[in-house]
Design a protein around this motif. Structure first.
Motif, PDB file in Angstrom:
ATOM      1  N   VAL A  77       0.843  -1.196   0.000  1.00  0.00           N
ATOM      2  CA  VAL A  77       0.000   0.000   0.000  1.00  0.00           C
ATOM      3  C   VAL A  77       0.880   1.248   0.000  1.00  0.00           C
ATOM      4  O   VAL A  77       1.746   1.407   0.862  1.00  0.00           O
ATOM      5  CB  VAL A  77      -0.923   0.029   1.238  1.00  0.00           C
ATOM      6  N   PHE A  78       0.658   2.124  -0.996  1.00  0.00           N
ATOM      7  CA  PHE A  78       1.269   3.451  -1.025  1.00  0.00           C
ATOM      8  C   PHE A  78       0.176   4.476  -0.756  1.00  0.00           C
ATOM      9  O   PHE A  78      -0.962   4.303  -1.187  1.00  0.00           O
ATOM     10  CB  PHE A  78       1.871   3.746  -2.404  1.00  0.00           C
ATOM     11  N   THR A  79       0.527   5.559  -0.062  1.00  0.00           N
ATOM     12  CA  THR A  79      -0.397   6.682   0.081  1.00  0.00           C
ATOM     13  C   THR A  79       0.258   7.903  -0.553  1.00  0.00           C
ATOM     14  O   THR A  79       1.454   7.901  -0.824  1.00  0.00           O
ATOM     15  CB  THR A  79      -0.722   6.976   1.562  1.00  0.00           C
ATOM     16  N   ASN A  80      -0.526   8.953  -0.797  1.00  0.00           N
ATOM     17  CA  ASN A  80       0.082  10.184  -1.296  1.00  0.00           C
ATOM     18  C   ASN A  80      -0.432  11.428  -0.595  1.00  0.00           C
ATOM     19  O   ASN A  80       0.044  12.522  -0.823  1.00  0.00           O
ATOM     20  CB  ASN A  80      -0.057  10.315  -2.821  1.00  0.00           C
ATOM     21  N   VAL A  81      -1.400  11.275   0.288  1.00  0.00           N
ATOM     22  CA  VAL A  81      -1.894  12.375   1.121  1.00  0.00           C
ATOM     23  C   VAL A  81      -1.744  11.949   2.572  1.00  0.00           C
ATOM     24  O   VAL A  81      -2.161  10.851   2.954  1.00  0.00           O
ATOM     25  CB  VAL A  81      -3.374  12.706   0.812  1.00  0.00           C
ATOM     26  N   TYR A  82      -1.173  12.828   3.399  1.00  0.00           N
ATOM     27  CA  TYR A  82      -0.890  12.470   4.789  1.00  0.00           C
ATOM     28  C   TYR A  82      -2.155  12.444   5.651  1.00  0.00           C
ATOM     29  O   TYR A  82      -2.296  11.605   6.527  1.00  0.00           O
ATOM     30  CB  TYR A  82       0.139  13.445   5.377  1.00  0.00           C
ATOM     31  N   ASN A  83      -3.065  13.385   5.408  1.00  0.00           N
ATOM     32  CA  ASN A  83      -4.273  13.481   6.240  1.00  0.00           C
ATOM     33  C   ASN A  83      -5.521  13.644   5.371  1.00  0.00           C
ATOM     34  O   ASN A  83      -6.152  14.702   5.345  1.00  0.00           O
ATOM     35  CB  ASN A  83      -4.140  14.636   7.237  1.00  0.00           C
ATOM     36  N   PRO A  84      -5.909  12.593   4.656  1.00  0.00           N
ATOM     37  CA  PRO A  84      -7.024  12.708   3.704  1.00  0.00           C
ATOM     38  C   PRO A  84      -8.379  12.892   4.383  1.00  0.00           C
ATOM     39  O   PRO A  84      -8.610  12.428   5.498  1.00  0.00           O
ATOM     40  CB  PRO A  84      -6.972  11.371   2.961  1.00  0.00           C
ATOM     41  N   ARG A  85      -9.250  13.576   3.660  1.00  0.00           N
ATOM     42  CA  ARG A  85     -10.656  13.710   4.043  1.00  0.00           C
ATOM     43  C   ARG A  85     -11.488  13.542   2.780  1.00  0.00           C
ATOM     44  O   ARG A  85     -11.104  14.027   1.708  1.00  0.00           O
ATOM     45  CB  ARG A  85     -10.944  15.086   4.644  1.00  0.00           C
TER      46      ARG A  85
END
Length: 192
Positions: free
Chosen positions: A82-90
């Motif tokens: 799993v990769f993410t690209n936003v630290y604090n998504p909403r």
């Protein structure tokens, strides 16, 4: 085509794909993606627009490589990484202008089901254990495990754990290749 694409895969117009790369079942490559030579994208992989993948990269099944993730040559991504690209998504707030770069340097291995939180750099030939959650930069040759991931050892370029402490000044030899590594000031380097 200089690459192989399974007939169920989707490669958007404009994507750059190197010679000898194989794109397998139900994989989607976005139009601005850049993929090197002799890569393998397994089943059900997604590659975003602002993604650059080097040569000889292997991405196993069920991995999404989102915008602002960069994989250098010879990287291995195990199943369901799993990769993410936003630290604090909403959900209700668009944060595309807040994407953080994630850089996976040459030869790194990411074990099955590990999670890489955006904004980190994984060092040369580092090794992330299955299921680990990486929240900070990883040193070259570091062996990382746990939630959150912590360094538990050192790995050789070949992928063998080295018998050496985390700190101090020492040398170690890869049991497979006999390559010698030097540890100093918390950093490991290969002796050429």
């Amino acid at each position: 085509m200089p690459y192989f694409k399974h007939n169920s895969a989707i490669v958007d117009d404009g994507a750059s794909i190197g010679e000898g790369t194989k794109i397998w079942h139900w994989t989607h490559v976005s139009s601005e993606a850049v993929i090197g030579q002799h890569c393998s994208l397994g089943q059900n992989v997604f590659i975003g627009n602002k993604v650059k993948i080097g040569n000889n990269v292997k991405i196993q099944n069920n991995v999404s490589v989102y915008d602002n993730v960069y994989l250098e040559d010879d990287v291995f991504c195990g199943p369901s990484v799993v990769f993410t690209n936003v630290y604090n998504p909403r959900s209700a707030i668009s944060r595309k202008n807040e994407y953080r770069n994630t850089i996976v340097k040459q030869g790194a291995t990411l074990g099955a089901n590990c999670t890489i939180i955006c904004g980190v750099t994984l060092g040369l030939f580092s090794f992330v254990a299955a299921g680990a959650v990486v929240t900070k930069d990883v040193k070259d040759f570091a062996l990382m495990a746990g939630v959150p991931a912590k360094q538990i050892g050192w790995m050789s370029e070949y992928g063998e754990q080295l018998s050496i402490p985390l700190t101090g000044e020492r040398t170690a030899t890869c049991p497979h290749t006999q390559t010698i590594y030097h540890l100093k000031d918390g950093h490991l380097s290969k002796i050429e």
